[in-house]
Design an enzyme around this catalytic site. Structure first.
Site, PDB file in Angstrom:
ATOM      1  N   SER A 249       0.816  -1.117  -0.030  1.00  0.00           N
ATOM      2  CA  SER A 249      -0.004  -0.140   0.221  1.00  0.00           C
ATOM      3  C   SER A 249       0.856   0.985   0.066  1.00  0.00           C
ATOM      4  CB  SER A 249      -0.891   0.050   1.279  1.00  0.00           C
ATOM      5  OG  SER A 249      -0.195   0.341   2.309  1.00  0.00           O
ATOM      6  N   LYS A 250       0.170   2.490  -0.005  1.00  0.00           N
ATOM      7  CA  LYS A 250       0.805   3.621   0.016  1.00  0.00           C
ATOM      8  C   LYS A 250       1.996   3.735   1.171  1.00  0.00           C
ATOM      9  CE  LYS A 250      -1.126   7.118  -2.798  1.00  0.00           C
ATOM     10  NZ  LYS A 250      -1.192   5.979  -3.952  1.00  0.00           N
ATOM     11  N   ARG A 251       1.735   3.044   2.259  1.00  0.00           N
ATOM     12  CA  ARG A 251       2.468   3.001   3.475  1.00  0.00           C
ATOM     13  C   ARG A 251       3.819   2.456   3.057  1.00  0.00           C
ATOM     14  NH1 ARG A 251      -0.916   0.384   6.990  1.00  0.00           N
ATOM     15  NH2 ARG A 251      -2.544   0.866   5.372  1.00  0.00           N
TER      16      ARG A 251
END
Ligand code: GLU
Length: 481
Positions: A249-251
């Site tokens: 994910s973006k994380r």
């Protein structure tokens, strides 16, 4: 059968690594079978879709070398097809207008929650009489179009990755919405419906997409059947996971292809790496190959069900292998935008032949293209900053005189070859009785400001060509005093 596959990104963000990997598998499958790879932009969500995302997606696919044979087709240009098909389902009694309000749906969900039941629409408007419909319309209610789902159905398909799949109609949440609210006519058709119409019209033979679409597949099969169409084959590819085993994910930092490019990954390395995210060639020791080579060997038998872990170290390794085996002029082309971005100017003798010599010097040490910025900085500034270590080196006894000796040796030396540079050093060793190692370390400090770095002689030659070796020696002598 002619193989026809598609990638159908929604332009609600930049080209995502997951979508790109799905595109890679579609492309490999199409090329393996001599089929067609079709590009469709699913832009029916007009609030979130943006033209710049479409641009980013097209550019990303091109950059990776995933050329498409047909398209791009845009769903917003095909709305009339969806509405015609919805009308057909309405006429056949396979779909209906549902006037349930948002408040009523909320209340339904709450009561289901209170009974610990899974949320689902209770099909309450499935059999409205014309009078009931007229009454709702008179109230000014808008309506969505729902497609009837038979709860007693079992939907099965043989997935090319996951094998036999079975879903119960009763697990699909009740009659499904296929068009958003409209007060007079049919509203905006929704993804699950538009995708079926498109895949039918575009004669898609195999739907290859991420496993997050499995529940959609069950619904879509019912739609194919209702529309009297052949059901394509399905292949649901595994998710991409981070090293901790969670969905990427973006994380996890970068997720879009344009960001990978900015980070200094090359297109063939990233494309190569993506083929390995869930697939392995028959000879699993083989790790470096082009998309064309992978296509020759590609089959779903060798695609894993389990999620594919994204391994940065492996991607870095592949990237370095590609850079190290690329011709110097190609690496130079790739580095130009990174140098420009860093503000480096191609002036004062820093022309193409010189740049290619610089690339010859640094390319073997590059893992990412971005590494070149720091590695070549000393060649793009007039004055280097000396590290503490370099200063200490320059302040040692005899260093100033030795560097002065080198400066003298450089007089009348327009061209400088390695042999000339070695001759100058030898001369100073002989004349001043200093150790060669001391001179070499001092030259490195003088030229680069550091005690470690690229090949000293080649660095000197490059600096000489742009007239920077003498000023740096003079500066180093001053610092050493
Ligand atoms: N627009 C959908 C997505 O981006 C496409 C899904 C499909 O391939 O059917 O996830």
């Amino acid at each position: 059968m002619t193989v026809r596959v598609r990638i159908a990104p929604s332009p609600t963000g930049n080209l995502h690594i997951g979508t790109a990997r799905t595109a890679v598998f579609n492309w490999l499958f199409a090329r393996h079978h001599g089929g067609k790879f079709i590009l469709r932009i699913e832009d029916t969500d007009q609030e979130r879709s943006r033209p710049e995302y479409t641009e980013n997606i097209l550019a990303g696919l091109r950059w990776l070398g995933l050329n498409w044979d047909e398209g791009p087709f845009f769903q917003t240009e095909r709305l009339h097809f969806y509405k015609d098909a919805i009308q057909k389902l309405l006429d056949q009694g396979l779909a209906y207008r549902c006037y349930t309000t948002a408040e009523e749906l909320d209340a339904l969900r709450e009561s289901q929650k209170a009974r610990s039941e899974a949320p689902r629409y209770d099909n309450r408007h499935r059999n409205l009489t014309p009078e009931q419909e007229a009454a709702f319309q008179a109230e000014g209610r808008s309506f969505v179009i729902r497609f009837k789902i038979d709860d007693s159905r079992e939907i099965v398909w043989n997935d090319l990755v996951r094998g036999n799949m079975a879903w119960r109609g009763s697990d699909l949440g009740g009659d499904m919405v296929i068009a958003r609210a409209g007060s007079t006519g049919i509203g905006q058709p929704l993804y699950n419906f538009a995708v079926v119409i498109d895949d039918m019209d575009m004669q898609i033979s195999h739907v290859i997409r991420g496993e997050d679409h499995i529940a959609n597949t069950a619904k879509q099969i019912l739609l194919y059947e209702a529309l009297g169409a052949n059901v394509p084959e399905f292949a649901h590819t595994p998710l991409i996971l981070n090293m901790e085993g969670r969905k990427l994910s973006k994380r996890d930092g970068v997720t879009s292809i344009s960001e990978f490019a900015k980070m200094g990954f090359t297109a063939p390395a990233l494309a190569n790496y993506m083929t390995l995210l869930g697939w392995s060639p028959p000879d699993s020791t083989q790790e470096i190959f082009t998309l064309e080579e992978a296509a020759q060997q590609f089959s779903f038998e060798r695609v894993n069900k389990a999620g594919a872990k994204f391994d940065w170290a492996k991607l870095d390794w592949l990237n370095s292998q590609y850079i190290h085996s690329m011709p110097i002029d190609k690496v130079t082309d790739l580095l130009m935008p990174f140098w420009s971005e860093a503000g480096y100017k191609f002036v004062g003798g820093r022309e193409r032949p010189w740049l290619e010599q610089l690339v010859t010097l640094i390319a073997p040490s590059l893992t990412r293209l971005t590494d070149a910025v720091a590695m070549s900085q000393l060649f793009f500034t007039d004055v280097v900053e000396f590290s503490d270590e370099a200063k200490t080196q320059l302040q040692q006894d005899g260093v100033g005189a030795a560097l002065q000796g080198v400066l003298t040796g450089l007089e009348n030396q327009a061209q400088l070859e390695v042999s000339d540079a070695q001759g100058i050093i030898k001369q100073v060793v002989k004349a001043q009785g200093v150790k060669k190692g001391l001179i070499m370390r001092s030259l490195r400090a003088a030229f680069t400001g550091e005690m470690h770095g690229p090949d000293l002689m080649q660095s000197w030659l490059l600096l000489h060509e742009i007239g920077l070796d003498k000023p740096r020696l003079e500066n180093a002598i001053a610092v050493g005093k």
